[in-house]
Design a protein around this motif. Structure first.
Motif, short mmCIF file in Angstrom:
data_model
loop_
_atom_site.label_atom_id
_atom_site.label_comp_id
_atom_site.label_asym_id
_atom_site.label_seq_id
_atom_site.Cartn_x
_atom_site.Cartn_y
_atom_site.Cartn_z
N ALA A 79 0.88 -1.01 0.34
CA ALA A 79 0.10 -0.44 -0.46
C ALA A 79 0.74 1.87 -0.08
O ALA A 79 2.01 1.16 0.66
N LYS A 80 0.04 2.30 -0.72
CA LYS A 80 1.04 3.19 -0.66
C LYS A 80 1.08 4.57 0.39
O LYS A 80 0.25 4.37 1.80
N SER A 81 1.70 6.07 1.00
CA SER A 81 1.24 6.38 1.42
C SER A 81 0.60 7.34 2.17
O SER A 81 -0.43 6.88 2.82
N ALA A 82 -0.89 7.59 0.94
CA ALA A 82 -1.72 8.17 1.41
C ALA A 82 -2.46 7.09 2.23
O ALA A 82 -3.57 7.40 2.66
N ALA A 83 -2.74 5.89 1.25
CA ALA A 83 -3.65 4.62 1.94
C ALA A 83 -3.25 4.95 3.67
O ALA A 83 -4.34 4.50 4.15
N ILE A 84 -1.87 4.40 4.10
CA ILE A 84 -1.71 4.66 5.27
C ILE A 84 -2.23 5.42 6.42
O ILE A 84 -2.70 6.01 7.22
N VAL A 85 -2.24 6.89 5.31
CA VAL A 85 -2.44 8.33 5.97
C VAL A 85 -4.21 7.99 6.50
O VAL A 85 -4.45 8.50 7.03
N SER A 86 -4.32 8.01 5.43
CA SER A 86 -6.76 7.32 4.95
C SER A 86 -6.62 6.20 6.14
O SER A 86 -7.57 6.40 7.67
N ALA A 87 -6.18 5.54 6.05
CA ALA A 87 -6.33 4.43 7.59
C ALA A 87 -6.41 4.80 9.32
O ALA A 87 -7.01 4.55 9.88
N LEU A 88 -5.29 6.11 9.26
CA LEU A 88 -4.75 6.09 10.70
C LEU A 88 -5.62 7.03 11.18
O LEU A 88 -6.15 7.24 11.91
N PRO A 124 -11.68 5.85 12.40
CA PRO A 124 -12.44 5.12 13.98
C PRO A 124 -11.58 3.57 14.49
O PRO A 124 -11.18 4.14 15.72
N LYS A 125 -11.52 3.37 13.80
CA LYS A 125 -10.57 1.64 14.04
C LYS A 125 -9.55 2.01 13.07
O LYS A 125 -9.23 0.61 12.32
N PRO A 126 -8.43 2.91 13.51
CA PRO A 126 -7.06 1.90 12.60
C PRO A 126 -6.20 1.30 11.80
O PRO A 126 -5.67 0.91 11.65
N LEU A 127 -6.08 0.68 13.22
CA LEU A 127 -5.20 -0.91 13.36
C LEU A 127 -6.11 -2.16 12.09
O LEU A 127 -5.72 -2.54 11.53
N ASP A 128 -7.77 -1.93 12.54
CA ASP A 128 -8.33 -2.87 11.18
C ASP A 128 -7.99 -2.04 9.94
O ASP A 128 -8.25 -3.05 9.29
N ALA A 129 -8.52 -1.30 9.62
CA ALA A 129 -8.02 -0.07 8.51
C ALA A 129 -6.65 -0.21 8.22
O ALA A 129 -6.65 -0.71 6.67
N LEU A 130 -5.93 -0.61 8.63
CA LEU A 130 -4.47 -0.65 8.38
C LEU A 130 -4.49 -2.17 8.06
O LEU A 130 -3.71 -2.45 6.42
#
Length: 286
Positions: free
Chosen positions: A226-235, A238-244
């Motif tokens: 995944a790219k940085s933009a997707a990581i920032v969005s996941a962070l 509300p549930k960043p761990l699941d999103a990541l």
């Protein structure tokens, strides 16, 4: 100097012989119209065991564990079929990255006492991996390219060449028979993750972030799914761990499954505790 012989058996499996010892090198694997070798088979004793290295590396021995499990965990894990040309080690260091983990690992290997037995035609000259020819040393890697090193290890990903099998055999045999080789894998791997974590903390504002979130980001970047933009969005979720963990899960479901399992185990046993990343200390602290 180690003399390598090999044979293709059972249709797609290569076996080698060095110093009279027969061992499995890897199997033929088709990939995107090409071919390469893969070895992810071994015993529990040939795998990375974080418990053996806690005294020396502390929490970092645990931090790299989930990625190690996702990458095969075997010290002789091998892949020569994709764009990296040659990946090796329990964390699958990739040869195509200039100054990357594989290059650093290879530089360290060539300083070991047994290096001349496996690669008598290689040496470190001016901190670079060089091939020793009658005309003088030829540099195989630089700050911008590892093309020469990749060609030395695996000329193409379209077919399996004898050179590729022989070099793979040397790496597998060396890792299986030299504790110093395995130690170099761990030292390089942990140093690589520590250095990258400091960079990720700045890029993704991870000061005070829980260890589990940092671990998944480090794994995403290690694999490149995944790219940085997707990581920032996941962070920002509300549930960043699941999103990541969801990033790349459609393409790599087994890897994400392994990560979820290992994170749960580390959490249950209390290894994570309340550890959070400190930018000031470049370390995980309570």
């Amino acid at each position: 100097m180690k003399v390598v012989s090999f044979s293709l058996e059972e249709g797609n499996k290569y076996f080698g012989r060095i110093d009279g010892k027969r061992f499995y090198i890897g199997s033929r694997v088709p990939y995107l119209g090409g071919k390469g070798l893969a070895n992810s088979s071994g015993t529990a004793l040939q795998k990375y065991d974080r418990r053996q290295f806690r005294d020396q590396y502390g929490f970092w021995a645990d931090f790299i564990h989930p990625t190690a499990m996702a990458e095969g965990a075997l010290f002789h894990t091998l892949n020569t079929y994709d764009r990296a040309f040659f990946t090796f080690s329990f964390l699958q260091f990739a040869a195509h990255v200039p100054n990357g983990d594989f290059v650093v690992y290879m530089r360290a290997l060539l300083k070991l006492p047994s290096a001349a037995e496996y690669f008598p035609d290689l040496a470190i000259v001016g901190d670079r991996i060089c091939r020793l020819l009658d005309s003088g040393p030829v540099q195989l890697e630089s700050d911008v390219s590892t093309a020469g090193l990749c060609d030395y290890l695996n000329p193409t990903v379209m077919e399996i060449e004898d050179t590729e099998v022989i070099q793979a055999a040397k790496f597998v045999h060396w890792a299986q028979n030299d504790a110093l080789n395995r130690q170099m894998q761990i030292e390089v791997g942990i140093a690589h993750f520590r250095r990258n974590m400091a960079q990720y903390a700045q890029r993704y504002s991870l000061d005070g972030a829980p260890a589990a979130i940092c671990l998944v980001i480090a794994d995403i970047r290690h694999q490149g799914r995944a790219k940085s933009a997707a990581i920032v969005s996941a962070l920002a979720n509300p549930k960043p761990l699941d999103a990541l963990l969801d990033l790349g899960s459609a393409l790599y479901p087994e890897r994400v499954k392994v990560l979820r399992r290992e994170i749960k185990a580390l959490t249950t046993e209390g290894t994570f505790g309340g550890l959070k990343y400190s930018v000031a200390k470049s370390e995980f602290v309570n």
